[in-house]
Motif scaffolding. Structure first.
Motif, short mmCIF file in Angstrom:
data_model
loop_
_atom_site.label_atom_id
_atom_site.label_comp_id
_atom_site.label_asym_id
_atom_site.label_seq_id
_atom_site.Cartn_x
_atom_site.Cartn_y
_atom_site.Cartn_z
N ARG A 136 94.66 57.02 90.55
CA ARG A 136 93.71 55.92 90.46
C ARG A 136 94.50 54.62 90.34
NH1 ARG A 136 91.50 59.88 91.64
NH2 ARG A 136 89.71 60.93 90.67
N VAL A 137 94.16 53.64 91.17
CA VAL A 137 94.77 52.32 91.11
C VAL A 137 93.66 51.29 90.99
CG1 VAL A 137 96.23 50.63 92.28
CG2 VAL A 137 96.72 53.08 92.52
N VAL A 138 93.79 50.42 90.00
CA VAL A 138 92.83 49.32 89.84
C VAL A 138 93.61 48.01 89.88
CG1 VAL A 138 90.98 48.33 88.47
CG2 VAL A 138 91.45 50.80 88.33
N ASN A 139 93.30 47.19 90.86
CA ASN A 139 93.87 45.85 90.96
C ASN A 139 92.88 44.87 90.34
OD1 ASN A 139 96.22 46.66 92.33
ND2 ASN A 139 95.12 46.69 94.29
N VAL A 140 93.31 44.24 89.25
CA VAL A 140 92.42 43.31 88.55
C VAL A 140 92.44 41.99 89.32
CG1 VAL A 140 91.87 42.16 86.40
CG2 VAL A 140 92.86 44.47 86.37
N SER A 141 91.36 41.76 90.05
CA SER A 141 91.23 40.60 90.91
C SER A 141 90.36 39.55 90.21
CB SER A 141 90.65 41.02 92.26
OG SER A 141 90.63 39.94 93.15
N SER A 142 89.58 38.83 90.99
CA SER A 142 88.76 37.73 90.45
C SER A 142 87.74 37.33 91.49
CB SER A 142 89.66 36.54 90.11
OG SER A 142 88.91 35.38 89.85
N GLY A 143 86.63 36.81 91.01
CA GLY A 143 85.68 36.21 91.93
C GLY A 143 86.28 35.05 92.69
N PRO A 220 84.47 56.09 94.89
CA PRO A 220 84.74 55.09 95.92
C PRO A 220 86.21 54.71 95.96
CG PRO A 220 83.73 54.07 93.99
CD PRO A 220 83.67 55.56 93.78
N THR A 221 86.65 54.29 97.11
CA THR A 221 88.00 53.76 97.27
C THR A 221 87.98 52.63 98.28
OG1 THR A 221 90.33 54.36 97.58
CG2 THR A 221 88.74 55.37 99.10
N GLY A 222 88.89 51.68 98.10
CA GLY A 222 88.95 50.53 99.01
C GLY A 222 87.83 49.54 98.80
N GLY A 223 87.26 49.49 97.58
CA GLY A 223 86.14 48.61 97.30
C GLY A 223 86.47 47.52 96.29
N PHE A 224 85.53 46.61 96.14
CA PHE A 224 85.63 45.47 95.22
C PHE A 224 84.39 45.54 94.33
CE2 PHE A 224 86.25 40.52 95.20
CZ PHE A 224 86.80 40.58 93.93
N PRO A 230 79.41 47.31 93.73
CA PRO A 230 80.22 46.72 94.81
C PRO A 230 79.80 45.29 95.10
CG PRO A 230 78.67 48.34 95.69
CD PRO A 230 78.58 48.44 94.20
N ILE A 231 80.77 44.44 95.39
CA ILE A 231 80.51 43.04 95.72
C ILE A 231 81.22 42.71 97.02
CG2 ILE A 231 80.12 42.31 93.34
CD1 ILE A 231 83.00 41.26 93.28
N ALA A 232 80.83 41.59 97.62
CA ALA A 232 81.40 41.17 98.90
C ALA A 232 82.85 40.74 98.73
CB ALA A 232 80.59 40.02 99.48
N TRP A 233 83.62 40.92 99.79
CA TRP A 233 85.02 40.47 99.77
C TRP A 233 85.07 38.96 99.97
CZ3 TRP A 233 88.51 43.77 98.13
CH2 TRP A 233 88.32 45.14 98.28
#
Length: 233
Positions: A136-143, A220-224, A230-233
């Motif tokens: 499992r990999v989680v990339n902590v991104s941001s809006g 799920p994988t490859g999602g945001f 899920p939210i838009a890229w």
């Protein structure tokens, strides 16, 4: 007795990263809490250990390739593997400037920490996950990294988080179906980076990250995701 899964959290000594360590440890995982300053990491880890958390502190500066290489070697010596990787460490530079006035060096530093740092760790640990058939990999991104709504806020930070989202898609493809790789938007959280006016607690900010870090097989994988949706890229 089954050995607990091993989770590695970057920037784990404060804010959202520390809360992620706390929540993962509560679930019985063995947590590697990384921090640039090991003394800061040990101070952060001690309260978690007192309540039974399996916490190991290791030094890591994600922007330093040698530091990432040393971490990889130490993890392999002590644990042999990483099952869960949470890429949380980040910098926010020149927040109030516009894209044309920010020094190019600030873009370099933002990408080095917020994009290349996670890339280094994915390259170190995801191949082993793929070989073992679990990860499992989680990339902590941001809006702020959403292209769909991007404006003028913190351009160097926003650009680096958009790049991190692209990395999520690329590593999800490379990792295969047994390694689930996703981005999380924790929202505006009350941390040193977010400030005291932010509406969300660290517990709220960490929730989706921990959920993604502990997804069941077939998730799920490859999602945001934000608030587990899920939210838009």
């Amino acid at each position: 007795m089954t050995e607990p899964r091993v989770a590695l959290v970057t920037g784990g000594n404060r804010g959202i990263g520390l809360e992620v360590c706390h929540q993962l440890a509560e679930q019985g995982l063995r947590v590697i809490l990384t921090a640039r300053n090991p003394a800061d990491g040990e101070r952060a880890a001690e309260p978690l250990r007192r309540v039974g958390g399996l916490i190991t502190v290791m030094p890591l500066d994600v922007s330093d390739e040698a530091s990432a290489s040393e971490l990889n070697a130490q993890v392999r010596r002590e644990f042999g593997r990483v099952d869960i990787l949470v890429n949380n460490a980040a910098v926010l530079l020149h927040e109030g400037d516009d894209a044309l006035t920010i020094p190019v060096a600030a873009y370099h530093e933002s990408l080095e920490t917020n994009f290349l740092g996670p890339l280094r760790l994915c390259q170190a640990f995801v191949p082993g996950m793929r070989d073992r058939g679990y990860g499992r990999v989680v990339n902590v991104s941001s809006g702020a990294g959403q292209l769909s709504g991007m404006g003028g806020y913190a351009p160097a930070y926003s650009a680096s988080k958009a790049a991190l989202n692209a990395l999520t898609r690329l590593v999800a493809h490379a990792g295969g179906r047994r390694v689930l790789v996703n981005s999380a938007d924790p929202g505006w959280v009350r941390t040193d980076m977010g400030g005291s006016s932010a509406p969300r607690s660290v517990e709220q900010g960490a929730d989706t990250i921990v959920w993604l870090a502990t997804l069941p097989d077939g998730g799920p994988t490859g999602g945001f995701f934000h608030d587990r949706r899920p939210i838009a890229w």
